[in-house]
Design a protein around this motif. Structure first.
Motif, short mmCIF file in Angstrom:
data_model
loop_
_atom_site.label_atom_id
_atom_site.label_comp_id
_atom_site.label_asym_id
_atom_site.label_seq_id
_atom_site.Cartn_x
_atom_site.Cartn_y
_atom_site.Cartn_z
N TRP A 156 26.12 -31.52 -35.82
CA TRP A 156 25.70 -31.37 -37.52
C TRP A 156 23.85 -31.17 -36.73
O TRP A 156 23.62 -31.30 -35.70
CB TRP A 156 26.30 -31.61 -38.08
CG TRP A 156 25.82 -33.98 -37.57
CD1 TRP A 156 26.84 -34.59 -36.95
CD2 TRP A 156 24.69 -34.25 -38.10
NE1 TRP A 156 25.63 -36.37 -37.26
CE2 TRP A 156 25.02 -35.64 -37.96
CE3 TRP A 156 24.17 -34.29 -40.09
CZ2 TRP A 156 24.53 -36.67 -38.42
CZ3 TRP A 156 23.92 -35.71 -40.25
CH2 TRP A 156 23.67 -36.86 -40.10
N MET A 157 23.65 -30.67 -38.02
CA MET A 157 22.05 -30.14 -37.99
C MET A 157 21.43 -30.49 -39.03
O MET A 157 21.96 -30.84 -40.24
CB MET A 157 22.56 -28.79 -37.74
CG MET A 157 22.91 -28.13 -36.37
SD MET A 157 22.00 -26.40 -36.22
CE MET A 157 20.49 -26.48 -35.67
N LEU A 158 20.17 -30.78 -39.36
CA LEU A 158 19.61 -31.50 -40.34
C LEU A 158 18.47 -31.08 -41.27
O LEU A 158 17.46 -30.50 -39.34
CB LEU A 158 19.45 -33.12 -40.46
CG LEU A 158 20.67 -33.62 -41.23
CD1 LEU A 158 20.44 -35.85 -40.66
CD2 LEU A 158 20.80 -33.96 -42.85
N GLY A 159 18.46 -30.83 -42.04
CA GLY A 159 16.54 -30.26 -41.68
C GLY A 159 15.78 -31.18 -41.55
O GLY A 159 15.81 -31.61 -41.94
N ASP A 160 14.65 -30.13 -40.93
CA ASP A 160 13.30 -31.09 -40.36
C ASP A 160 12.79 -31.89 -40.81
O ASP A 160 11.89 -32.59 -40.91
CB ASP A 160 12.71 -29.77 -39.61
CG ASP A 160 11.92 -30.92 -38.46
OD1 ASP A 160 12.82 -32.34 -37.62
OD2 ASP A 160 11.18 -30.39 -38.29
#
Length: 322
Positions: A156-160
């Protein structure tokens, strides 16, 4: 993977409210290099062959929360993340993340596992007018469902901006779940989370928090290599017609558009701003509990540990349209 316990407990109605598709293409029967992507440049790649091992491109997330933030990673999961080789290691240029069950002298059972995120400086945004691809080759544990109750692998990915704010601000910072699977089920979820959720009022905001928006895909073979990915497409140059599409083994499965989010600020976090990548295997928590009859608490007594309930990752890559 980040959020509130109530988010995952609410996923049962989600199963009937978002559409599902079935994987009909052949899974990857063996490890393979990424398929050629004409018109794209590879801007970041991990194949676990660096002399510095995992820490060449990644940092370990340790313990039961980000420093000073919500306990149990905000999802109710019960494991403690470590950097021990029994939980996370490289074998023959493959990353292995393995949950382990421990029993103390009094018979109390605890769990450990592994979680990593791409290093600061390794985060990416899709430029206006272009496309961005993020993919990984992953094999999920092949043990039976009864043995995997509570096991929760994810890519998954998260906003930096989440890191820049001291790991605060979910879901406003944006989250893209490229692949989540629970309880040994032969299906995966692909969702986005955005906007605001205060933990009090269910189903609200542009991403219908705490449920999120997206879909799930049935027919995912376990113990086989599959390529999971997302494509962020900004070629329309109109945020409402931009889209995020989930792809498995090169086949497009479902999409979410800016118009479906219907909030320019939320879409900006999801599709325009930089995001970092995470890989982990959680144990227990709202999502695996929420798909069980009666929201039964997982893991069960039948749940096993070890490689057959873990996750293997051959490579991870990011490509940008030329």
């Amino acid at each position: 993977m980040t959020g509130t316990i109530s988010f995952y407990l609410s996923l049962i109605p989600l199963l009937s409210s978002i559409f599902a598709t079935t994987v009909t293409s052949n899974p990857i029967a063996r490890r393979a290099e990424p398929a050629a992507k004409p018109g794209f440049n590879r801007i970041w790649y991990e194949d676990w062959g660096h002399k510095n091992g995992i820490t060449h491109n990644w940092v370990f997330d340790l313990g039961t929360s980000y420093p000073g933030q919500v306990a149990q990673w905000g999802t109710g999961e019960i494991q403690t993340y470590t950097n021990k080789t029994e939980n996370i290691k490289i074998v023959n240029k493959v990353l292995w993340i393995t949950p382990k069950k421990l029993k103390d002298a009094k018979g109390k059972i605890t769990w450990t596992s592994g979680r990593i995120e791409s290093r600061r400086g390794s985060q990416w945004a899709c430029p206006d007018g272009k496309k961005l691809l993020v993919e990984a080759s992953i094999k999920l544990g092949s043990a039976g469902e009864a043995q995997q109750k509570g096991i929760w692998p994810a890519f998954w990915m998260l906003g930096d901006v989440f890191r820049g704010q001291g790991y605060k601000g979910w879901p406003e910072v944006g989250e893209i779940d490229i692949m989540e699977s629970v309880n040994g089920m032969r299906q995966t979820w692909g969702l986005v989370h955005c906007g605001i959720y205060d933990g009090q009022i269910p189903i609200r905001g542009p991403c219908n928090e705490p449920d999120g928006k997206g879909g799930f895909i049935k027919g995912i073979g376990r113990g086989l290599w599959h390529t999971y990915g997302i494509e962020i497409d900004r070629t329309s140059k109109n945020w409402k017609t931009e889209k995020i599409t989930w792809i498995i083994n090169g086949v497009r499965r479902h999409s979410v558009t800016g118009a479906q989010i219907n909030n320019a600020t939320a879409w900006d976090f999801l599709a325009h701003k930089k995001m970092f990548v995470l890989l982990n295997v959680a144990v227990g928590g709202g999502f695996p509990n929420g798909v069980e009859p009666g929201n039964a608490l997982t893991p069960f007594s039948t749940t096993i540990d070890g490689d057959s309930v873990g996750m293997q990752v051959d490579w991870v890559g990011v490509w940008q349209q030329a």
